[in-house]
Scaffold this active site. Structure first.
Site, mmCIF file in Angstrom:
data_model
loop_
_atom_site.group_PDB
_atom_site.id
_atom_site.type_symbol
_atom_site.label_atom_id
_atom_site.label_comp_id
_atom_site.label_asym_id
_atom_site.label_seq_id
_atom_site.Cartn_x
_atom_site.Cartn_y
_atom_site.Cartn_z
ATOM 1 N N TYR A 21 0.843 -1.197 0.000
ATOM 2 C CA TYR A 21 0.000 0.000 0.000
ATOM 3 C C TYR A 21 0.875 1.242 0.000
ATOM 4 O O TYR A 21 1.860 1.307 0.745
ATOM 5 C CB TYR A 21 -0.894 0.025 1.244
ATOM 6 N N GLU A 79 -0.526 4.838 -0.435
ATOM 7 C CA GLU A 79 -1.373 6.009 -0.698
ATOM 8 C C GLU A 79 -0.539 7.277 -0.598
ATOM 9 O O GLU A 79 0.309 7.406 0.295
ATOM 10 C CB GLU A 79 -2.538 6.052 0.294
ATOM 11 N N ASP A 85 -6.541 14.137 -24.916
ATOM 12 C CA ASP A 85 -6.509 12.720 -24.557
ATOM 13 C C ASP A 85 -5.828 12.018 -25.732
ATOM 14 O O ASP A 85 -6.439 11.785 -26.774
ATOM 15 C CB ASP A 85 -7.944 12.200 -24.364
ATOM 16 N N THR A 134 -3.676 6.492 -22.030
ATOM 17 C CA THR A 134 -3.509 5.152 -21.489
ATOM 18 C C THR A 134 -2.092 4.725 -21.833
ATOM 19 O O THR A 134 -1.413 5.369 -22.635
ATOM 20 C CB THR A 134 -4.504 4.160 -22.118
ATOM 21 N N LYS A 169 -1.957 1.108 -25.428
ATOM 22 C CA LYS A 169 -2.327 1.048 -26.853
ATOM 23 C C LYS A 169 -1.037 1.111 -27.673
ATOM 24 O O LYS A 169 -0.240 0.190 -27.592
ATOM 25 C CB LYS A 169 -3.315 2.166 -27.172
ATOM 26 N N ARG A 196 -1.670 -2.136 -18.900
ATOM 27 C CA ARG A 196 -2.973 -1.472 -18.892
ATOM 28 C C ARG A 196 -2.967 -0.400 -17.788
ATOM 29 O O ARG A 196 -2.678 -0.721 -16.624
ATOM 30 C CB ARG A 196 -4.036 -2.530 -18.587
#
Ligand code: DSN
Length: 415
Positions: free
Chosen positions: A57, A59, A223, A249, A252, A258
């Protein structure tokens, strides 16, 4: 004995999943993958994504001490944005996250702030909007049926439910209608103008968008999810220096894990960081952040640049073969990694869905797609979208692409 039975049962249950993964691996190995948003990652990206970092973790953002240690090793790294984790034991996580940022700046030749934590492109767009907009503000973006994206304001998506949307589209030739975009911007005075698409095969003139955004006093966001690899390789003009915020992203044309990224001007860094965490996400997926760092390293290599050049050449070759066989291509060609076949005039008896399903039966995977002035429902659509990023990774040449176009035509003619 009962324990052994229990273990055997548990293994059988797990095997069910691993068997399905093996079948999917086989499908990916055997099929022709023409979905424009897909690609095949390297063994190193897979190794990082499957690493023990999934156990941690983290954060928040790298600690000040980690940043200082990183800068001693990489003195040209300039830190921007939020600082400080909410958990201990984050020194290795911090290094990897800082390295991912540093390498993405190199990959895109930019000094923009980078947030590498968005779990996906949708999460990146959500946080980008949150950073600079209030609910009810107006966004001017490309409509979904003209090539835009779900998160660019579709009425069924958070974007369309949270913000007031005004859309621009394409002209009769399938090119972005910049005059219409400007006219709508002058009329609706949007808080943000968005450029970027998921089914547009031509160069996007970011400078023209930026000029309109400046004229109406709007933020300008790009984008670049589909074309990020082309931007990195110099095969598409860069939005950096023009846009206030750039999202993408990583899976692609960028050929990575991903996930999502947000780049922004330094003055927006803290707003963007806090819109990601705590605004819209909790702990980062640090194994994915590590895989993003590997993706960035790969995107900086001459081999990657050569790969993207081949993607563009392969896409042109296949598109050209379809044109020679009499198919109608939206805009009449392509400048990037994809093109759209419009079946409505040449094959009015076929929907995009029928072609998609029939090609699937022959081991060729692509997706149906709406075309400009679509008459069918999005579930059926009148077009198919074809991209060559994945098959170029598998080593396809222009001759392979032309041969595949002829095979697709043979299948379509038999329908
Ligand atoms: N669903 C992706 C595509 O196929 O283009 C965009 O997010």
């Amino acid at each position: 004995m009962r324990r052994r039975v229990g273990r055997a049962w548990r293994n059988t249950v797990k095997d069910t999943v691993f068997d399905a993964i093996a079948r999917e691996e086989q499908r990916q190995n055997n099929n022709v993958e023409l979905i424009a948003s897909e690609n095949f990652v390297s063994a190193d990206v897979l190794r990082a994504a499957g690493s023990v970092l999934t156990n941690k973790y983290a954060e928040g953002y790298p600690e000040r001490t980690s940043i200082e240690a990183f800068q001693r090793q990489y003195p040209d790294y300039v830190h921007t944005g939020s600082v400080g984790r909410y958990y201990g034991g984050c020194e290795n996580i911090d290094f990897i996250e800082l390295y991912a940022r540093y390498m993405f700046q190199k990959a895109f030749h930019t000094d923009y702030h980078v947030n590498v934590q968005p779990h996906s492109g949708s999460s990146a767009n959500l946080a980008a909007y949150m950073a600079v907009l209030q609910p009810g503000d107006t966004i001017l973006s490309m409509s979904l049926d003209n090539g835009g994206h779900l998160t660019h304001g579709s009425s069924v998506n958070f974007s369309g439910k949270t913000y007031k949307m005004v859309f621009y589209g394409v002209d009769d030739n399938g090119y972005i209608d910049y005059e219409d975009m400007r006219a709508k911007a002058l009329q609706c005075r949007p808080a943000l103008i968005l450029a970027g698409a998921s089914a547009y095969s031509r160069i996007i003139d970011f400078a023209r968008f930026a000029a309109v955004a400046q004229e109406v006093g709007a933020y300008f966001m790009v984008d670049m999810a589909h074309i990020a690899g082309l931007v990195a390789a110099g095969d598409h003009p860069s939005p950096f220096g023009l846009a206030d915020i750039v999202t993408t992203t990583t899976h692609k044309t960028l050929r990575g894990t991903r996930g999502g990224l947000i780049f922004c001007r330094a003055e927006l860094a803290r707003k963007v960081d806090s819109a990601v965490f705590p605004g819209s996400q909790g702990g980062g997926l640090q194994h994915v952040v590590a895989a993003k760092a590997i993706t960035a390293c790969e995107a900086c290599t001459p081999e990657y640049v050569a790969y993207i050049h081949r993607v563009v050449a392969n896409t042109r070759a296949m598109c050209d073969e379809f044109i020679q066989m009499g198919y109608q291509i939206v805009t009449g060609g392509t400048d990037n990694h994809l093109f759209l076949i419009d079946l409505s005039n040449t094959h009015p008896h076929l929907s995009g869905r029928m072609v998609q399903d029939e090609l699937d039966r022959h081991g060729i995977t692509l997706n149906k797609n709406c075309v400009p002035n679509e008459k069918r429902s999005p579930r059926d659509a009148s077009g198919v979208r074809i991209g060559l990023a994945a098959m170029t990774t598998k080593g396809w040449s222009e001759a392979d692409c032309r041969a595949c176009a002829r095979k697709i035509d043979e299948i379509i003619r038999a329908m």
